[in-house]
Motif scaffolding. Structure first.
Motif, PDB file in Angstrom:
ATOM      1  N   GLU A  88       0.784  -1.161  -0.124  1.00  0.00           N
ATOM      2  CA  GLU A  88      -0.008   0.081  -0.021  1.00  0.00           C
ATOM      3  C   GLU A  88       0.795   1.177  -0.052  1.00  0.00           C
ATOM      4  O   GLU A  88       0.656   2.286  -0.692  1.00  0.00           O
ATOM      5  CB  GLU A  88      -0.949  -0.093   1.194  1.00  0.00           C
ATOM      6  CG  GLU A  88      -2.139  -0.811   0.895  1.00  0.00           C
ATOM      7  CD  GLU A  88      -3.086  -1.096   2.403  1.00  0.00           C
ATOM      8  OE1 GLU A  88      -4.146  -1.618   2.095  1.00  0.00           O
ATOM      9  OE2 GLU A  88      -2.773  -0.276   3.210  1.00  0.00           O
ATOM     10  N   LEU A  89       1.786   1.443   0.579  1.00  0.00           N
ATOM     11  CA  LEU A  89       2.831   2.225   0.588  1.00  0.00           C
ATOM     12  C   LEU A  89       3.275   2.521  -0.752  1.00  0.00           C
ATOM     13  O   LEU A  89       3.732   3.694  -1.212  1.00  0.00           O
ATOM     14  CB  LEU A  89       3.948   2.258   1.639  1.00  0.00           C
ATOM     15  CG  LEU A  89       3.713   2.480   3.171  1.00  0.00           C
ATOM     16  CD1 LEU A  89       4.506   2.132   4.068  1.00  0.00           C
ATOM     17  CD2 LEU A  89       3.459   4.101   3.418  1.00  0.00           C
ATOM     18  N   ALA A  90       3.663   1.558  -1.349  1.00  0.00           N
ATOM     19  CA  ALA A  90       4.442   1.473  -3.028  1.00  0.00           C
ATOM     20  C   ALA A  90       3.290   2.077  -3.596  1.00  0.00           C
ATOM     21  O   ALA A  90       3.680   3.040  -4.586  1.00  0.00           O
ATOM     22  CB  ALA A  90       4.581   0.066  -3.335  1.00  0.00           C
ATOM     23  N   CYS A  91       1.870   1.926  -3.673  1.00  0.00           N
ATOM     24  CA  CYS A  91       0.942   2.539  -4.333  1.00  0.00           C
ATOM     25  C   CYS A  91       0.970   3.858  -4.063  1.00  0.00           C
ATOM     26  O   CYS A  91       0.779   4.578  -5.200  1.00  0.00           O
ATOM     27  CB  CYS A  91      -0.406   1.661  -4.036  1.00  0.00           C
ATOM     28  SG  CYS A  91      -0.615   0.167  -4.615  1.00  0.00           S
ATOM     29  N   PHE A  92       0.987   4.384  -2.565  1.00  0.00           N
ATOM     30  CA  PHE A  92       0.763   5.780  -2.361  1.00  0.00           C
ATOM     31  C   PHE A  92       2.163   6.523  -2.932  1.00  0.00           C
ATOM     32  O   PHE A  92       1.888   7.528  -3.470  1.00  0.00           O
ATOM     33  CB  PHE A  92       0.764   6.040  -0.779  1.00  0.00           C
ATOM     34  CG  PHE A  92       0.981   7.307  -0.291  1.00  0.00           C
ATOM     35  CD1 PHE A  92      -0.253   8.147  -0.701  1.00  0.00           C
ATOM     36  CD2 PHE A  92       1.845   7.800   0.566  1.00  0.00           C
ATOM     37  CE1 PHE A  92      -0.053   9.391  -0.187  1.00  0.00           C
ATOM     38  CE2 PHE A  92       1.831   8.870   1.016  1.00  0.00           C
ATOM     39  CZ  PHE A  92       0.537   9.897   0.585  1.00  0.00           C
ATOM     40  N   ASP A  93       3.182   5.678  -2.868  1.00  0.00           N
ATOM     41  CA  ASP A  93       4.492   6.459  -3.624  1.00  0.00           C
ATOM     42  C   ASP A  93       4.328   6.687  -5.062  1.00  0.00           C
ATOM     43  O   ASP A  93       4.691   7.624  -5.600  1.00  0.00           O
ATOM     44  CB  ASP A  93       5.583   5.479  -3.505  1.00  0.00           C
ATOM     45  CG  ASP A  93       6.817   6.021  -3.988  1.00  0.00           C
ATOM     46  OD1 ASP A  93       7.142   7.287  -3.476  1.00  0.00           O
ATOM     47  OD2 ASP A  93       7.663   5.503  -4.641  1.00  0.00           O
TER      48      ASP A  93
END
Length: 647
Positions: free
Chosen positions: A625-630
């Motif tokens: 999810e953090l990767a998507c946010f990035d």
């Protein structure tokens, strides 16, 4: 009274303390030897109904083991003996088949929830949420309590002196009356229970008995029949009596349950609005959130198909079926609920004689042939979709415009205005309604500017391929209560720099044009209801950068992450009220510019322009999810990964 499908009692049981959203509920425990043999007695259609309703009782999914009942259903639906035998052999070999004639292996579960199927009783749910279950025997008292209660999920705040109001009107030349609680929509509709032969045939038996006794549905009640399975209309004896009561087939798909109810008669609509009546809809759908079923039905109750017919005949939800007559028969005698309700044995006999393999075989064979209209559609050539700029249904989305191959990195929130301040249990229907497009809404203006007549507005659900319509429909639910407006009902909010009260869309566009971020404040269970992707896409297009809530519905939180919106949870015991947040503040949140410095679920500090600060949990729950946010969202994340893979 005959018992109904048990899913509503299971739903109620699963609401008890300890049952959590996002859990997986396995139903074999219903057959645990320490509890009883309830599950082996449930038909496959009943099991499917229970499992399909898992979102309504807060689970990720519900499932049943494969047993002899499952194999019998496969044979009933036209599968060959060889196919069924192969399936059984495979499942037995892999220890996935349950045979109740054999010693049972004790299974371990993290927790147990007991439900005595003997306690299941007829019930309905409403008037504003699926999980507000009401036993049928308590319905009249519950209805009067709802009239008395303050405005909320179980209240309409109708003054005592107005509760007996009678609205006189003329219905196509015939004098007519409406009262609070009168049924104006009765719909047999659902992807769930209209595929269940027992309740569909049960509704036909109720209709048959009612017709024989001379009962009729009031002509101003809008009735409809939308089976979940085409084969349902071939079940012997069903259509004739339902048609006689006005339940004609309107299609095979999402209708009243998702807001595709169509208009009610103009005279009826005027009587409701001019007298401020709490009109009712009774439907066999899954969901009844505010503003979803029809703009003019403030009370919406979920019931089984047979009960929908019963309430259509009664014409009101303000009735005690045990003591009050449902109508007057052709011989002038009062007819009661018990006079038209079939026994379980009777329903079972009709199911056994009517639901046959040939019905399913004919349906499955027809599926591959299509229909003339579908078969005559022209198929465009080429590898890319040819966008039609004049189309108001399908529009090129903006998600990849100006996209670069380098991820933009995390974003924070800078001096954001509060776009909306919500109470608990804001559903995806509040956020992104799927039903009718109100004539005075921003979406209506957009369509009229492009030459679309009001009669052709259709619904938000039908125009979900057009981001311009859907952005304008975001937070356009007419039952929205925004605390920034002091409890006023309607899809408006405040533009703080000018103090103007405008539609949510217009205010959001002003903030975007002025370069301002926006946030949303909310209570518990934000985003509950349908897992609607537009409930996250829409706020993103409006410029919302973060949602600060007491808690989120699991799927909606994931969808917000997927659209690059930051989900923030108040710390336990805190919310906007305990922190004295009014929504008039401006909000800031600093996040590291390098995503590797952010941890899933970490604490962050939100600061307001009036000197307050409070801690929230950052609800990016995984590294993915953090990767998507990035990357700015899941769509951009996927596209970049696909391009990198190809090169």
């Amino acid at each position: 009274m005959a018992n109904e499908n048990p899913f509503k009692s299971i739903l109620k049981t699963l609401e008890k303390p300890g049952c959590e959203f996002g859990k997986y509920y396995s139903l074999p425990a219903l057959n645990d030897p320490r509890i009883g043999e309830g599950m082996s007695e449930l038909s496959l259609a009943d099991r499917a109904t229970i499992a399909n309703m898992s979102p309504e009782y807060g689970a990720t999914m519900g499932f049943f083991p494969v047993d002899l009942v499952t194999l019998q259903y496969l044979k009933l639906t036209g599968r060959s003996d060889g196919t069924v035998s192969m399936i059984e052999s495979y499942l037995r070999a892999n220890k996935m088949f349950v045979d109740y004639s054999e010693p049972q292996i004790e299974r371990l579960y993290s927790s147990y929830i007991a439900l005595n199927l003997g306690d299941v009783e007829p019930c309905i749910s409403g008037p504003k949420r699926p999980h507000d279950r009401v036993p049928l025997r308590e319905m009249k008292a519950d209805w009067h309590a709802c009239l008395d209660n303050k405005v909320g999920f179980k209240g309409f705040a109708i003054p005592k002196e107005s509760q007996s109001k009678v609205a006189e009107f003329n219905f196509h030349g015939t004098p007519a009356q409406l009262r609070h609680g009168n049924v104006v929509i009765a719909a047999i509709t659902s992807c769930t229970n209209t595929s269940n032969p027992s309740v569909m045939l049960g509704s036909a038996l109720v209709a048959k008995k009612a017709c024989e006794l001379g009962l009729e549905v009031k002509p101003w009640v809008k009735t409809s029949l939308a089976p979940g399975f085409w084969g349902c209309n071939q079940i012997h004896g069903k259509e004739k009596y339902l048609n006689q009561l006005g339940f004609h087939i309107v299609g095979y798909g999402c209708t009243t349950c998702i807001g595709n109810s169509g208009d009610i008669d103009e005279a009826v609509a005027s009587a409701i609005t001019e007298n401020d009546l709490v009109a009712a809809a009774v439907l066999s759908g899954n969901r009844n959130f505010e503003g979803r079923v029809h703009p003019l039905t403030r009370a919406n109750y979920l019931a089984s198909p047979p009960l929908v017919v019963a309430y259509a005949l009664a014409g009101t939800v303000d009735i005690d079926f045990k003591t009050e007559p449902i109508g007057v028969g052709k011989d002038g005698k009062n007819i009661f609920f018990r006079d038209i309700w079939p026994s379980n044995d009777k329903v079972g006999q009709v199911v056994h004689s009517s639901v046959l393999p040939d019905m399913f075989n004919a349906t499955y064979q027809a599926i591959t042939k299509g229909n003339p209209m579908w078969n005559q559609l022209s198929i465009p050539s080429g590898t890319l979709y040819d966008w039609d700029p004049k189309s108001t249904y399908i529009h090129e989305p903006p998600y990849f415009k100006s996209m670069t191959m380098s991820p933009p990195g995390p974003h924070g929130v800078k001096d954001a205005y509060c776009l909306l301040n919500f109470r608990d249990s804001i559903t995806t229907d509040h956020i992104s309604p799927a039903g009718s497009i109100h004539k005075d809404s921003p979406a209506a203006r957009y369509l009229m500017e492009r030459g679309v007549d009001r009669m052709d507005f259709n619904s938000y659900g039908s125009r979900r391929g057009n981001n311009d319509v859907m952005a304008r429909g975001t937070f356009a639910n007419i039952r929205t209560v925004n605390k920034l407006l002091g409890g006023e009902v309607g899809p408006k909010t405040i533009h703080f720099p000018t103090r103007e009260k405008l539609s949510v869309f217009d205010v959001a566009m002003r903030y975007k044009s002025e370069g301002h971020d926006t946030v949303i404040l909310a209570g518990a269970e934000y985003g509950s209801g349908s897992s609607r992707d537009w409930a996250a896409k829409g706020p993103m297009l409006l410029g919302v950068k973060a949602v600060i809530a007491k808690s989120f519905e699991r799927i909606h939180r994931c969808n917000l992450v997927g659209m690059g919106i930051i989900p923030l949870c108040f710390k336990s015991g805190e919310d906007a009220e305990t922190l004295s947040l009014t929504g008039h503040e401006r909000y800031s949140l600093d996040l590291p510019s390098n995503v590797s410095e952010i941890r899933p679920g970490q604490d962050v500090t939100v600061v307001t322009d009036n000197g307050k600060q409070f801690t929230c949990t950052l609800r990016f729950d995984t590294e993915v999810e953090l990767a998507c946010f990035d990357h700015g969202g899941i769509l951009q994340y996927v596209i970049r990964n696909l391009i990198h893979t190809k090169h």
